[in-house]
Enzyme design. Sequence first.
Site, PDB file in Angstrom:
ATOM      1  N   THR A 107       0.826  -1.186   0.000  1.00 46.51           N
ATOM      2  CA  THR A 107       0.000   0.000   0.000  1.00 46.51           C
ATOM      3  C   THR A 107       0.873   1.253   0.000  1.00 46.51           C
ATOM      4  OG1 THR A 107      -1.327  -1.322   1.502  1.00 46.51           O
ATOM      5  CG2 THR A 107      -2.023   0.941   1.168  1.00 46.51           C
ATOM      6  N   PHE A 108       1.974   1.163   0.711  1.00 46.92           N
ATOM      7  CA  PHE A 108       2.793   2.347   0.952  1.00 46.92           C
ATOM      8  C   PHE A 108       3.710   2.733  -0.191  1.00 46.92           C
ATOM      9  CE2 PHE A 108       1.178   2.971   4.825  1.00 46.92           C
ATOM     10  CZ  PHE A 108       1.939   3.742   5.676  1.00 46.92           C
ATOM     11  N   GLY A 109       4.123   1.717  -0.942  1.00 49.05           N
ATOM     12  CA  GLY A 109       5.077   2.017  -2.002  1.00 49.05           C
ATOM     13  C   GLY A 109       5.669   0.745  -2.541  1.00 49.05           C
ATOM     14  N   ASP A 222      -0.639  -5.485  12.498  1.00 49.29           N
ATOM     15  CA  ASP A 222      -0.817  -6.074  11.160  1.00 49.29           C
ATOM     16  C   ASP A 222       0.058  -7.319  10.983  1.00 49.29           C
ATOM     17  OD1 ASP A 222      -1.980  -6.350   8.673  1.00 49.29           O
ATOM     18  OD2 ASP A 222      -0.695  -4.864   7.691  1.00 49.29           O
TER      19      ASP A 222
HETATM   20  N1  ATP Z   1      13.711  -6.196   4.367  1.00 52.70           N
HETATM   21  C1  ATP Z   1      13.132  -6.832   3.335  1.00 52.70           C
HETATM   22  N2  ATP Z   1      13.779  -7.800   2.663  1.00 52.70           N
HETATM   23  C2  ATP Z   1      13.194  -8.443   1.623  1.00 52.70           C
HETATM   24  N3  ATP Z   1      11.941  -8.179   1.170  1.00 52.70           N
HETATM   25  C3  ATP Z   1      11.245  -7.208   1.797  1.00 52.70           C
HETATM   26  C4  ATP Z   1      11.786  -6.493   2.902  1.00 52.70           C
HETATM   27  N4  ATP Z   1      10.863  -5.598   3.326  1.00 52.70           N
HETATM   28  C5  ATP Z   1       9.787  -5.759   2.522  1.00 52.70           C
HETATM   29  N5  ATP Z   1       9.995  -6.721   1.602  1.00 52.70           N
HETATM   30  C6  ATP Z   1       9.039  -7.173   0.566  1.00 52.70           C
HETATM   31  O1  ATP Z   1       8.231  -6.070   0.164  1.00 52.70           O
HETATM   32  C7  ATP Z   1       6.835  -6.328   0.442  1.00 52.70           C
HETATM   33  C8  ATP Z   1       6.144  -5.058   0.888  1.00 52.70           C
HETATM   34  O2  ATP Z   1       6.756  -4.575   2.089  1.00 52.70           O
HETATM   35  P1  ATP Z   1       5.909  -3.893   3.266  1.00 52.70           P
HETATM   36  O3  ATP Z   1       4.907  -4.885   3.783  1.00 52.70           O
HETATM   37  O4  ATP Z   1       6.829  -3.301   4.267  1.00 52.70           O
HETATM   38  O5  ATP Z   1       5.183  -2.748   2.433  1.00 52.70           O
HETATM   39  P2  ATP Z   1       3.775  -2.110   2.667  1.00 52.70           P
HETATM   40  O6  ATP Z   1       3.569  -1.087   1.615  1.00 52.70           O
HETATM   41  O7  ATP Z   1       3.697  -1.619   4.058  1.00 52.70           O
HETATM   42  O8  ATP Z   1       2.836  -3.386   2.426  1.00 52.70           O
HETATM   43  P3  ATP Z   1       1.296  -3.645   2.853  1.00 52.70           P
HETATM   44  O9  ATP Z   1       0.451  -3.040   1.799  1.00 52.70           O
HETATM   45  O10 ATP Z   1       1.201  -5.158   2.874  1.00 52.70           O
HETATM   46  O11 ATP Z   1       1.076  -3.058   4.174  1.00 52.70           O
HETATM   47  C9  ATP Z   1       6.849  -7.442   1.493  1.00 52.70           C
HETATM   48  O12 ATP Z   1       5.695  -8.245   1.430  1.00 52.70           O
HETATM   49  C10 ATP Z   1       8.109  -8.226   1.123  1.00 52.70           C
HETATM   50  O13 ATP Z   1       7.824  -9.144   0.082  1.00 52.70           O
END
Ligand code: ATP
Length: 432
Positions: A107-109, A222
Amino acid sequence: MEMDYVTEFPLSHIDRRPRKRPRIAWDVPQGHPKAQSGIYYEQDVGNGTSFGPPRVLPDHPSLFVKGLTQKGSPPWRDDDKDGHYMFALGENLTSRYKIHRKIGEGTFGQVLECWDRETKEMVAIKVVRSIKKYREAAMIEVDVLQLLGKYDRNGSRCVQIRNWFDYRNHICIVFEMLGPSLYDFLRKNNYRPFPVDLVRELGRQLLECVAFMHDMRLIHTDLKPENILFVSSEYVKVPDYKFTSRSPKDGTCYKRLPKSSAIKVIDFGSTAYDHQEHNYIVSTRHYRAPEVILGLGWSYPCDIWSVGCILVELCSGEALFQTHENLEHLAMMERVLGPFPQHMLRRADRHAEKYVRRGRLDWPEGATSRESIKAVLKLHRLQNIVMQHVDHSAGDLIDLLQGLLRYDPSNRLTAPEALRHPFFTRDHFRRF
Ligand SMILES: Nc1ncnc2c1ncn2[C@@H]1O[C@H](COP(=O)(O)OP(=O)(O)OP(=O)(O)O)[C@@H](O)[C@H]1O
């Protein structure tokens, strides 16, 4: 993280869940460079560097400060319509990081795998959408990550932040590079369950993380298999006689097992501080606690409920409560865990009171369809679900899960209590 909400079907209730943006084309033809401030802020937080104010650095190759590699900046491009950063593989993200590939999108990026020229290692960089509410939430995530990093003396199982900076109006958070998520692993394994000894190791680490966060008065809100990552991507293939997907070569069934059970939790963008007001909807649907759905207010125990749902999923291979609707969700809970205590149903807030009739759940009378009733009837009692999938330690595991999935949040096990449960402390034969 849960920042972008859409109303779930049916539209008759207040529930909202995160909307995953559909995958977009993320490399575009180069646009014309635009006037830009060209300034980025960078803040090292890893490896004991200070937590002082961000450095302001010019984003122009000819102006890079001494000590930084003199690599070119990509041309300025507009973000896409959702505020996502547009890039090409092999480009720089500031002079320090080189973009290798895209590994995730939320969602965030977007999350990009990048080469860090300074530390000579791969890192995962979350490039946050250039929209005010996401930028603000990202800064909260940075605060939480810095706080967790500061007090993390001996590996809290929370992903480590290495750095953050503001680049072309995108907050970029640099993380240690981790492996696939538990969900990715299950999916690649055709949703075959994990062996119970592995579930034990994963559960222990997850609860250690939750205990650490709760100790710091933080609630993740979450927790889900997508937000729990193996530290390493390495796995072995072992014969699996239970399942039928056969290798074309010799007719043997194989499944993947991770070489190491080490995991870390990610995504602290929805983390709540204990002193905040907690009555809004949190958690991804399948892992959402009953007190959240009933509008009773929530706190630390909502994380414990999510852990309970996750452990069942790891044992069975599929999400426990596969639903998109509140009343159906509550009915599924009753099917698996027995009736709700009346005092909880009586206290349901005005949004949830339509799910309750004469002190009990309005089910199946209030069901939206026969399919919905069928979906609920299809579910088994918790004991049976566990017994179906687990060959040993089933008794201990069922007892632990019953403690994690207690309806009344005030009776639910706490993380330290769960860690003292015989499922973890009894001398089981361990393979991981
Ligand atoms: N440190 C990391 N190492 C490897 N892959 C990562 C890492 N951090 C995030 N990812 C990958 O990127 C994806 C998205 O990361 P994250 O959940 O932090 O983003 P988000 O925008 O907050 O997602 P959501 O919409 O699920 O809340 C994760 O599901 C994972 O596959």
